[in-house]
Design a protein around this motif. Structure first.
Motif, PDB file in Angstrom:
ATOM      1  N   ASP A 171     139.265  42.028 -10.126  1.00 11.22           N
ATOM      2  CA  ASP A 171     138.804  42.889  -9.194  1.00 11.22           C
ATOM      3  C   ASP A 171     137.790  43.843  -9.632  1.00 11.22           C
ATOM      4  OD1 ASP A 171     140.772  41.485  -7.469  1.00 11.22           O
ATOM      5  OD2 ASP A 171     142.223  43.112  -7.397  1.00 11.22           O
ATOM      6  N   LEU A 172     137.891  44.351 -11.002  1.00 14.22           N
ATOM      7  CA  LEU A 172     137.059  45.354 -11.491  1.00 14.22           C
ATOM      8  C   LEU A 172     136.030  44.654 -12.144  1.00 14.22           C
ATOM      9  CD1 LEU A 172     139.820  47.770 -12.534  1.00 14.22           C
ATOM     10  CD2 LEU A 172     138.761  47.751 -10.217  1.00 14.22           C
ATOM     11  N   THR A 173     135.082  44.160 -11.607  1.00 14.21           N
ATOM     12  CA  THR A 173     134.091  43.264 -12.135  1.00 14.21           C
ATOM     13  C   THR A 173     132.708  44.397 -12.322  1.00 14.21           C
ATOM     14  OG1 THR A 173     133.148  42.508  -9.932  1.00 14.21           O
ATOM     15  CG2 THR A 173     134.633  41.109 -11.187  1.00 14.21           C
ATOM     16  N   GLY A 174     131.836  43.901 -13.113  1.00 14.04           N
ATOM     17  CA  GLY A 174     130.657  44.469 -13.411  1.00 14.04           C
ATOM     18  C   GLY A 174     130.610  45.230 -14.550  1.00 14.04           C
ATOM     19  N   GLY A 175     131.326  45.620 -15.165  1.00 17.04           N
ATOM     20  CA  GLY A 175     131.358  46.513 -16.677  1.00 17.04           C
ATOM     21  C   GLY A 175     131.062  45.485 -17.723  1.00 17.04           C
ATOM     22  N   PRO A 176     130.987  46.027 -18.927  1.00 18.91           N
ATOM     23  CA  PRO A 176     130.809  45.249 -20.038  1.00 18.91           C
ATOM     24  C   PRO A 176     132.157  44.480 -20.576  1.00 18.91           C
ATOM     25  CG  PRO A 176     131.158  47.564 -20.824  1.00 18.91           C
ATOM     26  CD  PRO A 176     130.932  47.362 -19.284  1.00 18.91           C
ATOM     27  N   THR A 177     131.938  43.347 -21.342  1.00 19.85           N
ATOM     28  CA  THR A 177     133.362  42.611 -21.393  1.00 19.85           C
ATOM     29  C   THR A 177     133.473  42.193 -22.904  1.00 19.85           C
ATOM     30  OG1 THR A 177     132.036  40.679 -21.152  1.00 19.85           O
ATOM     31  CG2 THR A 177     133.100  41.357 -19.134  1.00 19.85           C
ATOM     32  N   TYR A 178     132.874  43.090 -23.827  1.00 19.75           N
ATOM     33  CA  TYR A 178     132.993  42.910 -25.152  1.00 19.75           C
ATOM     34  C   TYR A 178     134.407  42.880 -25.810  1.00 19.75           C
ATOM     35  CZ  TYR A 178     127.949  43.952 -25.260  1.00 19.75           C
ATOM     36  OH  TYR A 178     126.498  43.747 -25.085  1.00 19.75           O
TER      37      TYR A 178
END
Length: 580
Positions: free
Chosen positions: A161-168
């Protein structure tokens, strides 16, 4: 910027970066420092991570600093922040495991923010990292910040639900690009993802299956901001982030303004980079770039203590450059933000066609359409000049205005149809027209498809998009080829949507090269990324490099301490103050 930290926990990793190729001064008085060398180190002395931050000469306390921006910030939830505006706003109310000291003149030092140091490489193999949390850290309600809240913040970034941020960090812990299927945050709320532990209230521990020497750099992004579990309102954190920084959000009117006032629980003795000079920051939304620039030029009333976040529009560049009185209120610096014409290799499968596209483009014309060298500088490489180990080359030398005859030769006399997607704003419509004219002179038949600006990025990131070519940009998260080339061109991470590899290129040879370079000693990587940049362009031609952005911003006569920071090339507010 996925650069790799030296393997030994106490060693320093020098980052020698050249920003000089961003703009050549040709007499238009842009004053872009074309010869500036940006250098940086990872702090090895814990004292570098202590506060308070050095006082800004001439800074005074009090007043309201207003930041003008055309559109609202897409996300304020630190775990979702990844836009330029968000990355510049978040440090006012959120702190991370690590952060950058930036003198505004090209000198960078990675230091501990919440952490006492930039991290400890426990076994010197980059698989196990520990960060010790400082004493004296508090949230806005006065409760202490411990390792538990830091780990919870990272855990919630696994939520779909908390999309949009970095995923490293999520991908590294899960050892998979599909991290949210490896560990379900909703089903496991209250626990932590595999590999993330808090041995005690002072320690955050990461254990990876493979080496990730770049963790201290990734930890400088807002995704490592702390949050108490009882303050997690899911997607609604966007409306009321819980402050760990020098300011807290006291008012948010969507699409209109965000007001931040001093957080009296913030202790400057713990913070190596931030200040708390203004009483208040106000992000004000709605003014167009033209309106912002004209208000800064007029310098009346409250606008004297304001900053235009949007850059000077092309229509006003000459006027601003020609007004000597505006020089001291102008910020004109090269940035690491690189723009390219991405080629959808699933649809444009012929290498010669992709090579012809590279010969067809008039970069000089594009720069003029953008507003000239005060706003952009042409480039012919995938890596921007601000990258560690950058080497200039041109795989398809077409001159500054393109070589349509060479493009036609590669096309073999065929008229090749292409679908070009462009955003629906005025600037991108102009760029679309420019590109269409370039390409049709070179033997292509171009159909321009206009798409809404607010959905454009999501659309091009869909694997099954119906477009052949589209404008793309990338600003790495730290200055290394590791934060550019594998992110944009590793085909093993392609998924149905949300792709950074929008060229959809998947080469076993290139993928193996990514693995080889990422496994090398960090000191040896820089030159290898430069070589791989050229190899990708020569063997795959997945894009046409176009230009690097130049940041040209104005501020009022009473706005002090603002500067263009060196990581993302946007206005920083950590030193901002209002002249009294």
């Amino acid at each position: 910027m996925r650069a790799r930290v030296a393997a030994a926990a106490g060693s320093a990793f020098a980052l020698a970066l050249t920003l000089g190729a961003c703009s050549k001064n040709t007499g238009t008085k842009t004053d872009v420092d074309t010869g500036r060398k940006t250098t940086g180190v990872i702090a090895t002395d814990p004292k570098d991570s202590l506060g308070p931050a050095a006082e800004v000469p001439g800074a005074t306390k009090g007043g309201t600093l207003t930041i003008l921006r055309e559109t609202q910030i897409s996300h304020l939830d630190p775990q979702r922040v990844y836009s330029f505006a968000g990355l510049m706003a978040a440090p006012l109310y959120a702190r991370y495991l690590t952060t950058w000291k930036d003198d505004g003149k090209g000198k960078l030092t990675l230091v501990g923010d919440l952490a006492e140091t930039p991290g400890t490489n426990v076994n010197n193999d980059c698989k196990v990292w520990e960060f010790k949390i400082k004493d004296g850290l508090k949230f806005e309600d006065g409760r202490p910040i411990t390792s538990k809240e830091v780990a919870y913040g990272i855990a919630r970034s696994f939520s779909p639900d908390l999309t949009g941020g970095p995923t490293y960090i999520q991908e590294w812990l899960a050892d998979s690009a599909q991290y949210d299927t490896v560990w379900d945050f909703k089903a496991n709320k209250g626990s932590l993802p595999p590999g993330l532990t808090t041995p005690d209230d002072k320690t955050v521990r990461f254990e990876f299956k493979t080496a990730h020497c770049d963790l201290p750099f990734a930890a400088s992004l807002p995704a490592t901001a702390p949050l108490p579990a009882d303050k997690d309102t899911g997607v609604n954190v966007d409306n009321q982030p819980f402050s760990s920084g020098p300011y807290k959000i006291t008012k948010l009117t969507p699409g209109v303004e965000v007001v931040l006032e001093r957080n009296d629980q913030w202790d400057p003795k713990t913070d190596p980079v931030r200040h708390q000079y203004p009483d208040k920051f106000v992000w004000s939304f709605g003014a167009t770039p033209d309106a912002q620039a004209n208000r800064m030029i007029a310098d009346n009333g409250p606008d004297q203590s304001a900053v235009a976040f949007n850059t000077v529009p092309a229509s006003l560049v000459s006027r601003v450059l020609g007004d000597a009185a505006l020089k001291d209120r102008s910020m004109l610096e090269p940035t690491p933000s690189a723009n390219r014409l991405t080629i959808n290799t699933q649809r444009v499968t012929d290498l010669k066609v992709r090579q012809a596209l590279n010969y067809a483009i008039d970069r000089e014309g594009l720069v003029k359409a953008l507003g000239g060298e005060a706003l952009a500088s042409p480039m012919t490489t995938l890596l921007p000049p601000a990258t560690l180990g950058f080497e200039k080359y041109d795989a398809y030398p077409a001159g500054p205005t393109g070589n349509p005859d060479k493009a036609k030769e590669l096309l073999g006399g065929k008229e090749v149809p292409l679908v070009l997607a462009v955003r629906d704003d005025d600037l991108n419509q102009r760029l679309g027209t420019q590109l269409k004219n370039n390409l049709e002179k070179a033997g292509f038949k171009v159909t321009v498809k206009t798409t809404p600006a607010d959905s454009y990025l999501d659309d091009v990131k869909k694997k099954d998009n119906a477009w052949d070519i589209y404008l793309d940009s990338w600003a790495a998260d730290w200055p290394s080829g590791a934060a550019v080339l594998p992110v944009l061109f590793d085909g093993r991470n392609i998924k149905p949507a949300g792709n950074s590899n929008t060229a959809y290129v998947n080469s076993d040879t290139i993928n193996a090269e990514f693995d080889r370079v990422l496994a090398m000693d960090p000191a040896a990587q820089a030159s290898e990324w430069a070589k791989l940049d050229k190899k990708i362009m020569e063997e795959l031609a997945p894009a046409v490099p176009l230009w690097v952005d130049v940041s040209f911003n104005l501020h009022g006569s009473k706005a002090g301490g603002v500067f263009i920071e060196s990581i993302f090339g946007n206005v920083s507010f950590v030193n901002a103050y209002v002249k009294q």
